[in-house]
Design a protein around this motif. Structure first.
Motif, PDB file in Angstrom:
ATOM      1  N   TYR A   1       0.754  -1.278  -0.215  1.00 51.53           N
ATOM      2  CA  TYR A   1       0.201   0.087   0.294  1.00 51.53           C
ATOM      3  C   TYR A   1       0.576   1.476  -0.321  1.00 51.53           C
ATOM      4  O   TYR A   1       1.906   1.322   0.760  1.00 51.53           O
ATOM      5  CB  TYR A   1      -0.887  -0.052   1.241  1.00 51.53           C
TER       6      TYR A   1
ATOM      7  N   ARG B   1      -3.494   0.929  -3.500  1.00 51.44           N
ATOM      8  CA  ARG B   1      -2.857  -0.957  -3.183  1.00 51.44           C
ATOM      9  C   ARG B   1      -2.679  -1.477  -4.514  1.00 51.44           C
ATOM     10  O   ARG B   1      -3.554  -1.650  -5.506  1.00 51.44           O
ATOM     11  CB  ARG B   1      -4.315  -0.898  -2.815  1.00 51.44           C
TER      12      ARG B   1
ATOM     13  N   LEU C   1      -1.310   1.736   8.468  1.00 53.06           N
ATOM     14  CA  LEU C   1      -2.826   1.355   7.878  1.00 53.06           C
ATOM     15  C   LEU C   1      -3.328   0.835   9.237  1.00 53.06           C
ATOM     16  O   LEU C   1      -2.985   0.016   9.776  1.00 53.06           O
ATOM     17  CB  LEU C   1      -1.544   0.426   7.035  1.00 53.06           C
TER      18      LEU C   1
ATOM     19  N   SER D   1      -7.142  -3.136   4.854  1.00 48.69           N
ATOM     20  CA  SER D   1      -6.636  -2.668   2.956  1.00 48.69           C
ATOM     21  C   SER D   1      -7.457  -2.001   2.546  1.00 48.69           C
ATOM     22  O   SER D   1      -7.023  -1.287   1.681  1.00 48.69           O
ATOM     23  CB  SER D   1      -7.559  -4.193   2.889  1.00 48.69           C
TER      24      SER D   1
ATOM     25  N   LEU E   1      -7.219   4.052   7.055  1.00 43.07           N
ATOM     26  CA  LEU E   1      -5.502   4.204   7.604  1.00 43.07           C
ATOM     27  C   LEU E   1      -6.363   5.284   9.087  1.00 43.07           C
ATOM     28  O   LEU E   1      -6.963   6.294   8.411  1.00 43.07           O
ATOM     29  CB  LEU E   1      -5.322   5.557   6.583  1.00 43.07           C
TER      30      LEU E   1
END
Length: 517
Positions: A254, A265, A288, A291, A294
Protein backbone atom coordinates in the motif's frame (compact mmCIF):
# COMPACT_ATOMS: atom_id res chain seq x y z
CA UNK A 1 27.09 -31.67 77.15
CA UNK A 2 26.70 -28.55 79.23
CA UNK A 3 29.05 -25.74 78.24
CA UNK A 4 30.99 -23.87 80.88
CA UNK A 5 30.50 -20.14 81.31
CA UNK A 6 33.93 -19.21 79.84
CA UNK A 7 33.26 -21.46 76.84
CA UNK A 8 29.86 -19.86 76.26
CA UNK A 9 31.42 -16.40 76.44
CA UNK A 10 34.17 -17.36 74.01
CA UNK A 11 31.65 -18.72 71.48
CA UNK A 12 29.54 -15.58 71.78
CA UNK A 13 32.63 -13.40 71.38
CA UNK A 14 33.73 -15.33 68.29
CA UNK A 15 30.29 -14.97 66.71
CA UNK A 16 30.30 -11.24 67.51
CA UNK A 17 33.71 -10.83 65.90
CA UNK A 18 32.49 -12.64 62.78
CA UNK A 19 29.52 -10.29 62.56
CA UNK A 20 31.69 -7.24 63.17
CA UNK A 21 34.02 -8.33 60.38
CA UNK A 22 31.07 -8.99 58.06
CA UNK A 23 29.22 -5.73 58.72
CA UNK A 24 32.25 -3.44 58.73
CA UNK A 25 33.55 -4.96 55.50
CA UNK A 26 30.11 -4.77 53.87
CA UNK A 27 29.54 -1.17 55.00
CA UNK A 28 32.95 0.02 53.82
CA UNK A 29 32.46 -1.71 50.46
CA UNK A 30 29.11 0.02 50.03
CA UNK A 31 30.49 3.39 51.13
CA UNK A 32 33.45 3.27 48.75
CA UNK A 33 31.12 2.51 45.83
CA UNK A 34 27.93 4.05 47.17
CA UNK A 35 26.62 5.25 43.82
CA UNK A 36 26.91 1.75 42.37
CA UNK A 37 25.29 0.23 45.48
CA UNK A 38 22.37 2.64 45.20
CA UNK A 39 22.08 1.86 41.48
CA UNK A 40 21.95 -1.87 42.24
CA UNK A 41 19.18 -1.33 44.76
CA UNK A 42 17.39 0.71 42.11
CA UNK A 43 17.43 -2.39 39.88
CA UNK A 44 16.17 -4.61 42.69
CA UNK A 45 12.75 -6.19 42.08
CA UNK A 46 11.94 -5.62 45.77
CA UNK A 47 13.50 -2.29 46.64
CA UNK A 48 13.44 -0.28 43.40
CA UNK A 49 10.93 2.25 44.73
CA UNK A 50 12.85 2.76 47.99
CA UNK A 51 16.46 2.75 46.79
CA UNK A 52 16.93 6.44 47.59
CA UNK A 53 16.52 6.00 51.35
CA UNK A 54 17.15 2.26 51.84
CA UNK A 55 20.78 2.51 50.64
CA UNK A 56 22.04 4.91 53.37
CA UNK A 57 19.90 3.22 56.06
CA UNK A 58 21.43 -0.21 55.34
CA UNK A 59 24.93 1.26 55.51
CA UNK A 60 24.25 3.06 58.82
CA UNK A 61 22.56 0.00 60.36
CA UNK A 62 25.49 -2.26 59.54
CA UNK A 63 27.97 0.13 61.18
CA UNK A 64 25.68 0.71 64.18
CA UNK A 65 25.20 -3.00 64.81
CA UNK A 66 28.94 -3.60 64.47
CA UNK A 67 29.48 -0.87 67.08
CA UNK A 68 26.96 -2.46 69.48
CA UNK A 69 28.70 -5.83 69.15
CA UNK A 70 32.02 -4.37 70.29
CA UNK A 71 30.92 -3.72 73.88
CA UNK A 72 29.70 -6.25 76.44
CA UNK A 73 26.87 -4.04 77.71
CA UNK A 74 25.35 -3.64 74.25
CA UNK A 75 26.33 -7.00 72.80
CA UNK A 76 22.91 -8.61 73.32
CA UNK A 77 21.16 -5.75 71.54
CA UNK A 78 23.75 -6.00 68.76
CA UNK A 79 23.06 -9.71 68.33
CA UNK A 80 19.31 -9.08 68.18
CA UNK A 81 19.94 -6.46 65.50
CA UNK A 82 22.28 -8.83 63.65
CA UNK A 83 19.65 -11.56 63.66
CA UNK A 84 16.87 -9.25 62.48
CA UNK A 85 18.87 -7.70 59.64
CA UNK A 86 20.11 -11.12 58.54
CA UNK A 87 16.51 -12.37 58.44
CA UNK A 88 15.64 -9.35 56.29
CA UNK A 89 18.47 -10.15 53.89
CA UNK A 90 17.55 -13.86 53.81
CA UNK A 91 13.87 -13.27 53.05
CA UNK A 92 14.86 -10.66 50.47
CA UNK A 93 17.04 -13.18 48.60
CA UNK A 94 14.40 -15.92 48.89
CA UNK A 95 11.77 -13.66 47.31
CA UNK A 96 14.14 -12.68 44.50
CA UNK A 97 14.91 -16.32 43.72
CA UNK A 98 11.31 -17.53 43.86
CA UNK A 99 8.96 -14.64 43.09
CA UNK A 100 10.91 -12.03 41.17
CA UNK A 101 10.56 -11.64 37.41
CA UNK A 102 14.35 -11.28 37.14
CA UNK A 103 17.46 -11.55 39.30
CA UNK A 104 19.57 -8.37 39.67
CA UNK A 105 23.26 -8.01 40.43
CA UNK A 106 24.68 -8.72 43.89
CA UNK A 107 25.82 -6.14 46.45
CA UNK A 108 29.53 -5.75 45.82
CA UNK A 109 32.77 -6.82 47.43
CA UNK A 110 33.73 -10.48 47.91
CA UNK A 111 30.05 -11.37 48.42
CA UNK A 112 29.39 -10.30 44.84
CA UNK A 113 31.30 -13.38 43.69
CA UNK A 114 28.62 -15.62 45.25
CA UNK A 115 25.57 -16.78 43.37
CA UNK A 116 22.23 -15.80 44.86
CA UNK A 117 21.66 -19.36 46.07
CA UNK A 118 25.06 -19.38 47.78
CA UNK A 119 24.28 -15.99 49.26
CA UNK A 120 21.02 -17.40 50.66
CA UNK A 121 22.85 -20.27 52.39
CA UNK A 122 25.49 -17.84 53.69
CA UNK A 123 22.82 -15.61 55.26
CA UNK A 124 20.95 -18.55 56.80
CA UNK A 125 24.19 -19.74 58.44
CA UNK A 126 24.86 -16.31 59.91
CA UNK A 127 21.26 -16.02 61.12
CA UNK A 128 21.70 -19.37 62.91
CA UNK A 129 24.93 -18.12 64.49
CA UNK A 130 23.05 -15.13 65.88
CA UNK A 131 20.36 -17.42 67.33
CA UNK A 132 23.05 -19.60 68.97
CA UNK A 133 24.73 -16.56 70.50
CA UNK A 134 21.42 -15.18 71.84
CA UNK A 135 20.55 -18.49 73.53
CA UNK A 136 24.05 -18.80 74.98
CA UNK A 137 23.56 -15.40 76.63
CA UNK A 138 19.93 -15.85 77.70
CA UNK A 139 18.37 -19.27 77.31
CA UNK A 140 14.77 -18.32 78.18
CA UNK A 141 11.29 -18.58 76.73
CA UNK A 142 11.33 -14.84 76.15
CA UNK A 143 14.40 -15.24 73.97
CA UNK A 144 12.69 -18.01 72.01
CA UNK A 145 9.50 -15.98 71.51
CA UNK A 146 11.49 -12.88 70.56
CA UNK A 147 13.54 -14.79 67.99
CA UNK A 148 10.48 -16.45 66.45
CA UNK A 149 8.20 -13.40 66.48
CA UNK A 150 10.95 -11.01 65.39
CA UNK A 151 11.95 -13.23 62.48
CA UNK A 152 8.35 -13.62 61.35
CA UNK A 153 7.71 -9.87 61.61
CA UNK A 154 10.83 -9.03 59.61
CA UNK A 155 9.88 -11.53 56.93
CA UNK A 156 6.42 -9.97 56.63
CA UNK A 157 7.96 -6.49 56.41
CA UNK A 158 10.16 -7.51 53.48
CA UNK A 159 7.26 -9.23 51.74
CA UNK A 160 5.12 -6.12 52.23
CA UNK A 161 7.88 -3.94 50.75
CA UNK A 162 8.07 -6.31 47.80
CA UNK A 163 4.35 -6.03 47.05
CA UNK A 164 4.30 -2.26 47.50
CA UNK A 165 7.46 -1.78 45.42
CA UNK A 166 6.04 -3.84 42.56
CA UNK A 167 2.86 -1.80 42.59
CA UNK A 168 4.80 1.48 42.71
CA UNK A 169 7.16 0.50 39.88
CA UNK A 170 4.31 -0.55 37.59
CA UNK A 171 1.74 2.16 38.22
CA UNK A 172 3.50 5.09 39.92
CA UNK A 173 7.10 4.72 38.84
CA UNK A 174 9.45 7.38 40.32
CA UNK A 175 11.59 7.28 37.13
CA UNK A 176 13.57 4.22 38.14
CA UNK A 177 14.34 1.77 35.36
CA UNK A 178 14.81 -1.96 35.77
CA UNK A 179 17.52 -3.29 33.52
CA UNK A 180 18.45 -6.86 32.73
CA UNK A 181 19.71 -8.88 29.77
CA UNK A 182 16.37 -8.87 28.01
CA UNK A 183 17.66 -8.93 24.46
CA UNK A 184 20.36 -11.01 22.85
CA UNK A 185 21.78 -10.13 19.44
CA UNK A 186 21.54 -13.14 17.12
CA UNK A 187 21.89 -11.88 13.52
CA UNK A 188 22.40 -8.84 11.32
CA UNK A 189 22.52 -7.79 7.68
CA UNK A 190 24.25 -4.82 6.06
CA UNK A 191 21.73 -3.01 3.85
CA UNK A 192 24.46 -0.63 2.58
CA UNK A 193 22.25 2.40 3.22
CA UNK A 194 20.71 3.97 6.33
CA UNK A 195 17.43 5.10 4.76
CA UNK A 196 15.33 1.97 5.30
CA UNK A 197 12.28 1.59 7.49
CA UNK A 198 9.94 -1.25 8.38
CA UNK A 199 6.92 -1.53 6.06
CA UNK A 200 5.41 -4.81 7.27
CA UNK A 201 6.11 -8.48 7.77
CA UNK A 202 4.95 -12.05 8.24
CA UNK A 203 6.33 -14.95 10.29
CA UNK A 204 9.08 -15.51 7.69
CA UNK A 205 9.45 -12.26 5.72
CA UNK A 206 10.20 -8.60 6.39
CA UNK A 207 9.31 -5.83 3.97
CA UNK A 208 11.41 -2.68 4.13
CA UNK A 209 10.57 0.64 2.57
CA UNK A 210 13.17 3.25 1.72
CA UNK A 211 12.97 6.97 2.38
CA UNK A 212 14.98 7.89 -0.70
CA UNK A 213 13.54 5.25 -3.05
CA UNK A 214 9.87 4.84 -2.13
CA UNK A 215 9.05 2.72 -5.20
CA UNK A 216 11.40 -0.03 -4.11
CA UNK A 217 10.24 -2.53 -1.52
CA UNK A 218 13.01 -4.73 -0.13
CA UNK A 219 12.14 -8.27 0.90
CA UNK A 220 14.30 -9.72 3.71
CA UNK A 221 13.95 -13.08 5.42
CA UNK A 222 13.44 -12.80 9.20
CA UNK A 223 16.78 -14.54 9.82
CA UNK A 224 18.45 -11.61 7.99
CA UNK A 225 20.29 -13.77 5.49
CA UNK A 226 19.16 -12.33 2.18
CA UNK A 227 17.71 -9.03 0.88
CA UNK A 228 15.83 -8.87 -2.43
CA UNK A 229 14.64 -5.55 -3.91
CA UNK A 230 11.16 -5.44 -5.46
CA UNK A 231 10.48 -2.52 -7.79
CA UNK A 232 6.86 -1.58 -8.27
CA UNK A 233 4.92 0.78 -10.49
CA UNK A 234 1.94 3.07 -9.99
CA UNK A 235 -0.84 3.52 -12.51
CA UNK A 236 -0.69 7.25 -11.76
CA UNK A 237 2.87 8.30 -11.06
CA UNK A 238 2.55 11.95 -12.10
CA UNK A 239 1.01 13.18 -8.84
CA UNK A 240 2.90 15.80 -6.78
CA UNK A 241 4.24 13.32 -4.23
CA UNK A 242 6.08 14.72 -1.21
CA UNK A 243 5.61 12.43 1.79
CA UNK A 244 5.24 8.91 0.43
CA UNK A 245 4.63 6.09 2.90
CA UNK A 246 4.65 2.39 2.01
CA UNK A 247 3.25 -0.50 4.02
CA UNK A 248 2.84 -4.17 3.20
CA UNK A 249 1.26 -7.40 4.38
CA UNK A 250 1.63 -10.99 3.17
CA UNK A 251 0.21 -10.37 -0.32
CA UNK A 252 -0.36 -6.65 -0.88
CA UNK A 253 1.53 -3.42 -0.61
CA UNK A 254 0.00 0.00 0.00
CA UNK A 255 1.30 3.43 -0.90
CA UNK A 256 -0.17 6.66 0.36
CA UNK A 257 0.84 10.29 0.51
CA UNK A 258 -0.94 12.76 2.74
CA UNK A 259 0.27 15.75 0.74
CA UNK A 260 -1.74 14.67 -2.32
CA UNK A 261 -3.69 12.86 -0.66
CA UNK A 262 -3.85 9.49 -2.40
CA UNK A 263 -4.04 5.78 -1.63
CA UNK A 264 -2.67 2.98 -3.86
CA UNK A 265 -2.97 -0.78 -3.46
CA UNK A 266 -1.27 -3.56 -5.40
CA UNK A 267 -0.06 -7.16 -5.32
CA UNK A 268 3.53 -7.70 -4.19
CA UNK A 269 4.07 -10.53 -6.68
CA UNK A 270 3.34 -8.42 -9.78
CA UNK A 271 4.72 -5.09 -8.48
CA UNK A 272 1.87 -2.94 -9.78
CA UNK A 273 -0.41 -0.70 -7.77
CA UNK A 274 -3.61 1.06 -8.72
CA UNK A 275 -5.07 4.14 -7.13
CA UNK A 276 -7.89 3.20 -4.80
CA UNK A 277 -8.86 6.73 -3.90
CA UNK A 278 -7.88 10.36 -4.12
CA UNK A 279 -9.23 12.09 -1.07
CA UNK A 280 -9.63 15.65 0.11
CA UNK A 281 -8.19 15.27 3.61
CA UNK A 282 -4.51 16.11 3.78
CA UNK A 283 -2.42 14.48 6.52
CA UNK A 284 1.15 14.51 7.79
CA UNK A 285 1.41 10.83 8.69
CA UNK A 286 -0.70 7.70 8.46
CA UNK A 287 -0.72 4.05 9.49
CA UNK A 288 -2.61 1.21 7.88
CA UNK A 289 -5.48 -0.39 9.80
CA UNK A 290 -6.69 -2.68 7.01
CA UNK A 291 -6.77 -2.80 3.20
CA UNK A 292 -8.72 0.44 2.90
CA UNK A 293 -8.50 2.36 6.19
CA UNK A 294 -5.80 4.65 7.51
CA UNK A 295 -5.34 6.22 10.91
CA UNK A 296 -4.02 9.69 10.15
CA UNK A 297 -2.72 12.80 11.83
CA UNK A 298 -3.77 16.05 10.20
CA UNK A 299 -4.13 19.75 10.97
CA UNK A 300 -7.44 21.37 11.74
CA UNK A 301 -8.38 24.92 10.73
CA UNK A 302 -6.48 26.32 13.72
CA UNK A 303 -3.28 24.60 12.64
CA UNK A 304 -3.51 22.08 15.49
CA UNK A 305 -2.79 18.36 15.23
CA UNK A 306 -5.81 16.05 15.15
CA UNK A 307 -6.19 12.29 14.88
CA UNK A 308 -8.62 10.91 12.31
CA UNK A 309 -9.48 7.86 10.25
CA UNK A 310 -9.83 7.82 6.47
CA UNK A 311 -11.76 5.13 4.62
CA UNK A 312 -10.80 4.78 0.95
CA UNK A 313 -13.65 2.49 0.03
CA UNK A 314 -16.38 4.01 -2.08
CA UNK A 315 -17.72 6.41 -1.04
CA UNK A 316 -14.60 8.00 0.47
CA UNK A 317 -15.05 9.19 4.05
CA UNK A 318 -12.94 10.74 6.77
CA UNK A 319 -13.70 11.77 10.34
CA UNK A 320 -11.68 13.17 13.27
CA UNK A 321 -11.51 13.22 17.02
CA UNK A 322 -10.48 16.84 17.51
CA UNK A 323 -9.86 16.62 21.27
CA UNK A 324 -8.00 13.31 21.31
CA UNK A 325 -4.64 15.14 21.43
CA UNK A 326 -4.40 17.47 24.41
CA UNK A 327 -3.14 20.96 23.68
CA UNK A 328 -0.67 22.55 26.12
CA UNK A 329 0.68 25.53 24.14
CA UNK A 330 -0.11 25.75 20.45
CA UNK A 331 -1.66 22.36 19.65
CA UNK A 332 0.97 21.74 16.98
CA UNK A 333 4.49 21.44 18.37
CA UNK A 334 3.31 20.41 21.84
CA UNK A 335 1.19 17.56 20.41
CA UNK A 336 3.89 16.28 18.06
CA UNK A 337 4.40 12.55 18.39
CA UNK A 338 4.27 9.12 16.77
CA UNK A 339 1.14 7.41 15.48
CA UNK A 340 1.04 3.60 15.51
CA UNK A 341 -1.39 0.73 15.12
CA UNK A 342 -1.32 -2.64 16.89
CA UNK A 343 -2.96 -5.18 14.59
CA UNK A 344 -2.95 -7.85 17.31
CA UNK A 345 -4.81 -5.65 19.77
CA UNK A 346 -6.73 -3.71 17.09
CA UNK A 347 -5.79 -0.44 18.77
CA UNK A 348 -4.31 2.83 17.64
CA UNK A 349 -1.54 4.28 19.79
CA UNK A 350 -0.16 7.81 19.86
CA UNK A 351 2.83 8.79 21.99
CA UNK A 352 3.86 12.40 22.48
CA UNK A 353 7.40 13.37 21.65
CA UNK A 354 7.89 16.05 24.28
CA UNK A 355 5.96 14.72 27.29
CA UNK A 356 5.45 11.51 29.23
CA UNK A 357 2.09 10.44 27.86
CA UNK A 358 0.61 8.08 25.30
CA UNK A 359 -2.95 7.42 24.15
CA UNK A 360 -4.60 4.12 23.25
CA UNK A 361 -7.82 4.11 21.22
CA UNK A 362 -10.00 2.08 18.86
CA UNK A 363 -9.70 2.60 15.09
CA UNK A 364 -13.12 4.25 15.39
CA UNK A 365 -11.43 6.85 17.65
CA UNK A 366 -13.48 5.66 20.63
CA UNK A 367 -12.66 3.96 23.96
CA UNK A 368 -9.74 6.26 24.62
CA UNK A 369 -7.31 5.38 27.43
CA UNK A 370 -4.27 7.35 28.55
CA UNK A 371 -1.00 6.05 29.91
CA UNK A 372 2.24 7.63 31.08
CA UNK A 373 5.88 6.81 30.54
CA UNK A 374 8.06 6.62 33.64
CA UNK A 375 9.86 9.95 33.28
CA UNK A 376 8.62 13.08 35.03
CA UNK A 377 8.11 15.45 32.07
CA UNK A 378 4.34 15.92 31.97
CA UNK A 379 4.56 19.43 30.48
CA UNK A 380 6.30 19.86 27.12
CA UNK A 381 9.39 22.04 27.57
CA UNK A 382 9.20 24.14 24.41
CA UNK A 383 9.84 27.74 23.44
CA UNK A 384 7.63 28.72 20.53
CA UNK A 385 8.08 31.99 18.61
CA UNK A 386 6.03 33.63 15.89
CA UNK A 387 7.74 34.84 12.71
CA UNK A 388 5.96 37.99 11.53
CA UNK A 389 7.59 37.84 8.10
CA UNK A 390 6.50 34.29 7.24
CA UNK A 391 3.43 34.25 9.52
CA UNK A 392 4.66 30.95 10.95
CA UNK A 393 5.30 29.57 14.41
CA UNK A 394 8.70 28.00 15.02
CA UNK A 395 10.61 26.35 17.82
CA UNK A 396 13.28 28.53 19.38
CA UNK A 397 16.21 26.51 20.64
CA UNK A 398 16.50 22.75 21.04
CA UNK A 399 13.44 21.16 22.67
CA UNK A 400 13.70 18.51 25.37
CA UNK A 401 12.83 15.23 23.63
CA UNK A 402 11.23 12.72 25.97
CA UNK A 403 10.42 9.94 23.49
CA UNK A 404 12.64 9.59 20.40
CA UNK A 405 11.20 6.53 18.68
CA UNK A 406 8.54 3.96 19.39
CA UNK A 407 6.94 0.77 18.14
CA UNK A 408 3.87 -1.15 19.26
CA UNK A 409 3.35 -4.88 18.94
CA UNK A 410 1.07 -7.47 20.50
CA UNK A 411 -0.08 -5.28 23.37
CA UNK A 412 3.34 -3.86 24.25
CA UNK A 413 4.74 -0.40 23.59
CA UNK A 414 8.50 -0.08 23.05
CA UNK A 415 9.88 3.44 23.51
CA UNK A 416 13.37 4.80 22.90
CA UNK A 417 13.74 7.25 25.74
CA UNK A 418 15.61 10.52 25.64
CA UNK A 419 16.04 10.98 29.40
CA UNK A 420 18.36 9.46 32.00
CA UNK A 421 16.53 7.90 34.94
CA UNK A 422 17.41 7.81 38.63
CA UNK A 423 20.35 5.64 39.76
CA UNK A 424 21.58 5.20 36.17
CA UNK A 425 25.12 5.32 34.89
CA UNK A 426 25.30 8.25 32.45
CA UNK A 427 28.28 6.67 30.74
CA UNK A 428 26.00 3.92 29.45
CA UNK A 429 24.06 6.53 27.47
CA UNK A 430 27.23 7.19 25.48
CA UNK A 431 27.39 3.51 24.53
CA UNK A 432 23.77 2.50 24.03
CA UNK A 433 20.18 3.54 23.49
CA UNK A 434 17.61 2.79 26.18
CA UNK A 435 14.34 1.05 25.33
CA UNK A 436 11.48 1.14 27.84
CA UNK A 437 8.66 -1.41 27.56
CA UNK A 438 5.05 -0.79 28.58
CA UNK A 439 1.93 -2.93 28.66
CA UNK A 440 -0.69 -0.77 26.95
CA UNK A 441 -3.59 -2.97 28.08
CA UNK A 442 -3.18 -2.12 31.76
CA UNK A 443 -0.85 0.86 31.13
CA UNK A 444 2.01 -0.40 33.30
CA UNK A 445 5.79 -0.25 33.00
CA UNK A 446 7.47 -3.63 32.48
CA UNK A 447 11.21 -3.16 32.11
CA UNK A 448 14.03 -1.56 30.10
CA UNK A 449 16.98 -2.80 28.08
CA UNK A 450 20.00 -1.47 26.20
CA UNK A 451 20.64 -1.53 22.46
CA UNK A 452 24.36 -0.88 22.09
CA UNK A 453 25.85 1.29 19.36
CA UNK A 454 27.60 -0.52 16.51
CA UNK A 455 30.70 1.05 14.95
CA UNK A 456 29.79 4.25 16.84
CA UNK A 457 26.44 4.31 15.03
CA UNK A 458 23.32 4.78 17.15
CA UNK A 459 19.91 3.20 16.90
CA UNK A 460 17.83 5.23 14.43
CA UNK A 461 14.62 3.21 14.05
CA UNK A 462 13.28 -0.11 15.27
CA UNK A 463 10.33 -2.48 15.22
CA UNK A 464 9.20 -5.63 17.00
CA UNK A 465 7.91 -8.75 15.27
CA UNK A 466 7.02 -11.99 17.03
CA UNK A 467 9.76 -12.66 19.60
CA UNK A 468 12.39 -10.37 18.08
CA UNK A 469 13.44 -6.75 18.31
CA UNK A 470 14.81 -5.39 15.01
CA UNK A 471 17.05 -2.32 15.06
CA UNK A 472 18.28 -0.09 12.25
CA UNK A 473 21.79 0.95 13.32
CA UNK A 474 23.75 2.80 10.65
CA UNK A 475 23.32 0.80 7.46
CA UNK A 476 22.70 -2.44 9.35
CA UNK A 477 19.50 -4.16 10.36
CA UNK A 478 20.16 -6.10 13.56
CA UNK A 479 17.93 -8.73 15.14
CA UNK A 480 17.76 -9.30 18.91
CA UNK A 481 16.00 -12.14 20.67
CA UNK A 482 13.51 -11.03 23.33
CA UNK A 483 13.41 -13.17 26.45
CA UNK A 484 10.36 -14.48 28.27
CA UNK A 485 10.62 -11.53 30.64
CA UNK A 486 9.05 -9.45 27.87
CA UNK A 487 7.30 -11.94 25.58
CA UNK A 488 5.29 -13.35 28.49
CA UNK A 489 3.40 -10.04 28.46
CA UNK A 490 2.39 -10.37 24.82
CA UNK A 491 -1.31 -10.54 24.10
CA UNK A 492 -0.71 -13.67 22.03
CA UNK A 493 2.72 -15.05 23.09
CA UNK A 494 2.78 -18.03 20.70
CA UNK A 495 0.42 -17.05 17.88
CA UNK A 496 1.71 -15.51 14.65
CA UNK A 497 -0.87 -13.44 12.85
CA UNK A 498 -0.84 -13.76 9.09
CA UNK A 499 0.13 -10.16 8.51
CA UNK A 500 1.68 -7.36 10.52
CA UNK A 501 1.57 -4.09 8.59
CA UNK A 502 3.67 -1.17 9.67
CA UNK A 503 4.59 2.12 8.13
CA UNK A 504 7.23 4.69 7.46
CA UNK A 505 7.43 8.21 6.15
CA UNK A 506 9.47 9.52 3.22
CA UNK A 507 10.32 12.89 1.76
CA UNK A 508 11.47 12.54 -1.85
CA UNK A 509 12.57 14.48 -4.87
CA UNK A 510 12.40 11.65 -7.36
CA UNK A 511 10.20 8.58 -6.90
CA UNK A 512 12.45 6.54 -9.18
CA UNK A 513 15.71 7.28 -7.42
CA UNK A 514 17.17 3.81 -7.12
CA UNK A 515 19.30 2.42 -4.31
CA UNK A 516 22.29 0.26 -5.17
CA UNK A 517 22.03 -3.12 -3.46
Amino acid sequence: MRLTTPTRKNIVTLICYLYILLFVYAAISKFLDFENFQTQLGQSPLLSAYAGWVAPIVLVLELLIALLLMFHKTRYAGLVGSYFIMVLFTVYIYLILNFSSFVPCSCGGVLEKMTWSQHLIFNICFALLAIIALFLIRSTKITFISVFAGGLLNGLIVYGLFLQSENTMKFDNPFIRRFSDFVVKDSEIDLKHNSYYYAGGTSSTLYLGNYTSPLILTKVDTALQKATPIRFELDQADLPFKTVQVQADSTNFYLFDGSVPCFFRGKIKDGRASMVGLGTTFFSTGVLCDSSRLLIRSHNRMGENSIGVSNYNEPFSSHFHYTLLEKQFDGNFDTDGMLMYDSNLNKGVYIYRYRNEYIVFDPTLENVAKGRTIDTISQAQLKIVYNDATKEKKLAGTPLVVNYNSSVYNGLLFVQSGLVGRFEDRKMWQQASVIDVYNIRNRTYIASFYIYHIDQKKLSRFFVLHNHFYAFIGSKLVRYKLTDMITSHFLEPTIYRKTTPAGGRATIENLYNRVDH
